[in-house]
Design an enzyme around this catalytic site. Structure first.
Site, PDB file in Angstrom:
ATOM      1  N   LYS A  79       0.888  -1.334   0.099  1.00 44.58           N
ATOM      2  CA  LYS A  79      -0.419   0.577   0.212  1.00 44.58           C
ATOM      3  C   LYS A  79       0.932   1.277  -0.140  1.00 44.58           C
ATOM      4  O   LYS A  79       2.169   1.238   0.310  1.00 44.58           O
ATOM      5  CB  LYS A  79      -1.085  -0.095   1.219  1.00 44.58           C
ATOM      6  CG  LYS A  79      -1.613   0.968   0.866  1.00 44.58           C
ATOM      7  CD  LYS A  79      -2.702   0.833   2.505  1.00 44.58           C
ATOM      8  CE  LYS A  79      -3.498   2.363   2.784  1.00 44.58           C
ATOM      9  NZ  LYS A  79      -4.849   1.829   3.684  1.00 44.58           N
ATOM     10  N   SER A 154      -9.518   1.786   3.416  1.00 43.53           N
ATOM     11  CA  SER A 154      -8.649   2.595   2.684  1.00 43.53           C
ATOM     12  C   SER A 154      -7.855   1.638   1.305  1.00 43.53           C
ATOM     13  O   SER A 154      -7.789   2.677   0.490  1.00 43.53           O
ATOM     14  CB  SER A 154      -7.832   3.538   3.152  1.00 43.53           C
ATOM     15  OG  SER A 154      -6.929   2.935   4.400  1.00 43.53           O
ATOM     16  N   SER A 178     -10.008  -0.289   7.617  1.00 45.29           N
ATOM     17  CA  SER A 178      -8.746  -0.623   6.418  1.00 45.29           C
ATOM     18  C   SER A 178      -8.820  -1.802   5.138  1.00 45.29           C
ATOM     19  O   SER A 178      -7.905  -1.287   4.154  1.00 45.29           O
ATOM     20  CB  SER A 178      -7.890   0.634   6.003  1.00 45.29           C
ATOM     21  OG  SER A 178      -8.719   1.702   6.149  1.00 45.29           O
TER      22      SER A 178
END
Lengths: 486, 98
Positions: A79, A154, A178
């Protein structure tokens, strides 16, 4: 089966048997990214050259005969809030668009030491603030099962890249859901470890008392494997807990016989998508057939979790994001007259609207006159929420719930009203407030072919029980093995 | 409304942010919605409840006061490479003293 579709453990076997080389595997994954990413936008940076060089090194290690490290030659995506030395790390924000990290996060370092190939950096909501990936300052990521829908946020790029076979596995971060929400929306396995289990050093901070790094994988065994590599004490993160890391793969096949699974009445609410309720109910019934005992429980303060979370997370965000001032790194506004204007204009132009909203609200709840009414109050409610779980764990060993009340929604559907978006995290957020581990496992599809996720919540540092239960369930179902139509 | 646009403007200044009038109107509306929602925390009696800052007990571990990261030119350069404006080994900012 194409090389790019391999799980970590399948790739491990093929690499060690020399049926496929690490370079071939990484090349297959890079080709897959090239062929599919124009539809998905999972990646913000693809590290093709570096990845192939790392794969060549892995091939030399594999050729010399000794037992290779666990992830030798396995492509892993990060990420974009997780730093990798020499690689651009944007955190999904314009303010860090050209930031190149001078060092590795501890988790990145651990992956490299385990022989992993860092294949690229994946899309996310700006500074990990969002539930849909639409807050990315770059092209928002799409759900591989239906590209008109969000992958969840997210860690949307982490989940979509794994679901679409654009990597063997990925790391995400989870502050209020997330990892688990995108894992459920994309039909993969995602784990938020116990707070303190995994180092946060070198991870762009959003809300420091809630953030945790975790694996996004194609199956539960991979999840255990990846957690084993990244977990453990790190002197560079003072909140990382100094206790031994168990071998999560060693007892994966233990089963659920005698395991007490708590079902909280507050997590089965009106307005839930009926197919989600049915799929999660069926999964729980299956675990019972496998020998688990089902125990009704209550988590009475559940309805206060979102309010408590947003006050705390926004307060911490307003403090953490003060560092983006246009002086030492990141974007700087041009043509400003003095230092005050430099800060203000840089931040006004560099941050997106959700990030600015959270910084402003966080500043408000921490300001004189409101601190006790909002911030301290939210922290007290956090105590009650945590106590709910500790009480529940007196009568059960793990807790089973849905990950989200619905399957993936359409892009734009919840963008106009921030509060509606925040409510997507209604079943995941309390786990972060209580610091507990939470696992998302695929447990079905709705009538539109969209994945549904089962959430398993455990006692602090008892990731093992979650992985064992998730593994037992997965052995009898193929939800996670199904592939999106790309 | 629970909060006025002027109050939101003041908050923005404290947070080193700035907003256009249009953004300010929208943000004030969002403040109102979110603060109204957060008010539900007031339903709970919490006078005797201790606040939780971290869910897992966190101590402040100490280490020996020794240099662990000796500065070197390459590292300094790598750090300064991200500076939006620099002069030799310094970050450059607009004039701050009249």
């Amino acid at each position: 089966m194409s090389h790019y579709a391999l799980t970590i453990h399948q790739a491990q076997e093929k690499l060690r048997a020399r049926e496929v080389s690490a370079v071939e595997l990484s090349q297959a994954v890079l080709n897959r990214i090239q062929d599919t990413d124009q539809h998905l936008h999972s990646y913000l940076t693809v590290c093709a050259e570096e990845a192939l060089a790392q794969a060549e090194t892995a091939d030399r290690t594999l050729a010399n005969g000794a037992t290779p490290p666990p992830l030798c030659g396995i492509p892993i995506a990060l990420k974009d809030v997780i730093l990798a030395q020499g690689v651009r790390s944007t955190a999904g924000s314009k303010i860090l668009e050209h930031f190149v990290s001078p060092y590795d996060a501890t988790v990145t370092q651990r992956l490299k030491e385990a022989g992993a190939v860092i294949i690229g950096k994946v899309n996310c909501d700006e500074f990990a603030m969002g539930s849909s990936n639409e807050n990315s300052a770059f092209n928002p990521c799409r759900n591989p099962w239906d590209t008109d829908r969000v992958p969840g946020g997210s860690s949307g790029g982490s989940a979509s890249s794994v679901a679409a076979d654009q990597t063997c596995a990925a790391l995400g971060t989870d502050t209020g859901g997330s990892i688990r929400l995108p894992a459920a929306f994309c039909g993969i396995v995602g784990l938020k470890p116990t707070y303190g289990r995994v180092s946060r050093f070198g991870v762009v901070a959003y809300a420091s008392s809630l953030d945790q790094v975790g694996p996004c994988t194609k199956d539960v065994r991979d999840c255990a494997l990846l957690l084993e590599v990244i977990a453990g004490h790190d002197p560079r993160d003072s909140t990382s807990v100094n206790r031994p890391t168990p071998s999560y793969t060693a007892h994966l096949e233990r089963g659920v016989s005698g395991l007490r699974i708590g079902i909280p009445q507050e997590y089965f609410i009106e307005g839930m998508q009926p197919e989600v309720e049915t799929a999660v109910g069926d999964a729980i019934a299956h675990l019972q057939v496998l020998g688990a005992e089902i125990v009704p429980i209550s988590l009475p303060h559940t309805e206060y979790a979102i309010a408590s979370y947003y006050v705390i997370a926004m307060a911490e965000a307003s403090s953490n994001l003060a560092r983006y001032d246009g002086v030492r790194y990141g974007y700087r506004a041009a043509e400003v007259e003095d230092l005050g204007a430099l800060y203000q204009t840089t931040r006004a132009q560099g941050f997106g609207s959700e990030v600015k909203r959270r910084i402003a609200l966080g500043t408000y709840v921490l300001s004189a006159g409101y601190y006790d009414a909002y911030y301290v109050k939210a922290q007290k409610v956090r105590t009650l929420i945590r106590q709910d779980f500790l009480d529940a764990f007196k009568t059960c060993d793990i807790i089973a719930t849905p990950v989200a009340p619905t399957t993936a929604f359409r892009l734009g559907e919840k963008l106009a009203d921030p509060l509606t978006m925040y409510l997507s995290d209604i079943f995941t957020i309390a786990v972060n407030l209580a610091g507990l581990p939470g696992l998302s496992v695929p447990c079905g599809f709705d009538q539109h072919g969209l994945p549904i996720g089962l959430q398993l919540i455990g006692r602090p540092f008892d990731e093992e029980a979650l992985l064992q239960a998730g593994y037992a369930y997965e052995q009898d179902h193929d939800w996670g093995a199904r592939k999106p139509p790309l | 409304m629970r909060i006025t646009p002027d109050e939101v403007r003041q908050i923005a200044t404290l947070a080193r942010l700035s907003f256009t009038e249009e953004e300010l109107t929208e943000l004030t509306q969002h403040f109102d919605t979110i603060l109204t929602y957060v008010d539900k925390l007031g339903e709970l009696q919490t006078d005797s409840v201790e606040p939780t800052a971290h869910a897992v007990a966190v101590s402040a571990p100490l280490r020996d006061d020794v240099v662990t990261n000796t500065p070197n030119a390459a590292q300094t350069d790598a750090l300064l490479a991200n500076a939006p404006s620099r002069k030799t080994h310094f970050f450059r900012v607009p004039k701050i003293i009249e």
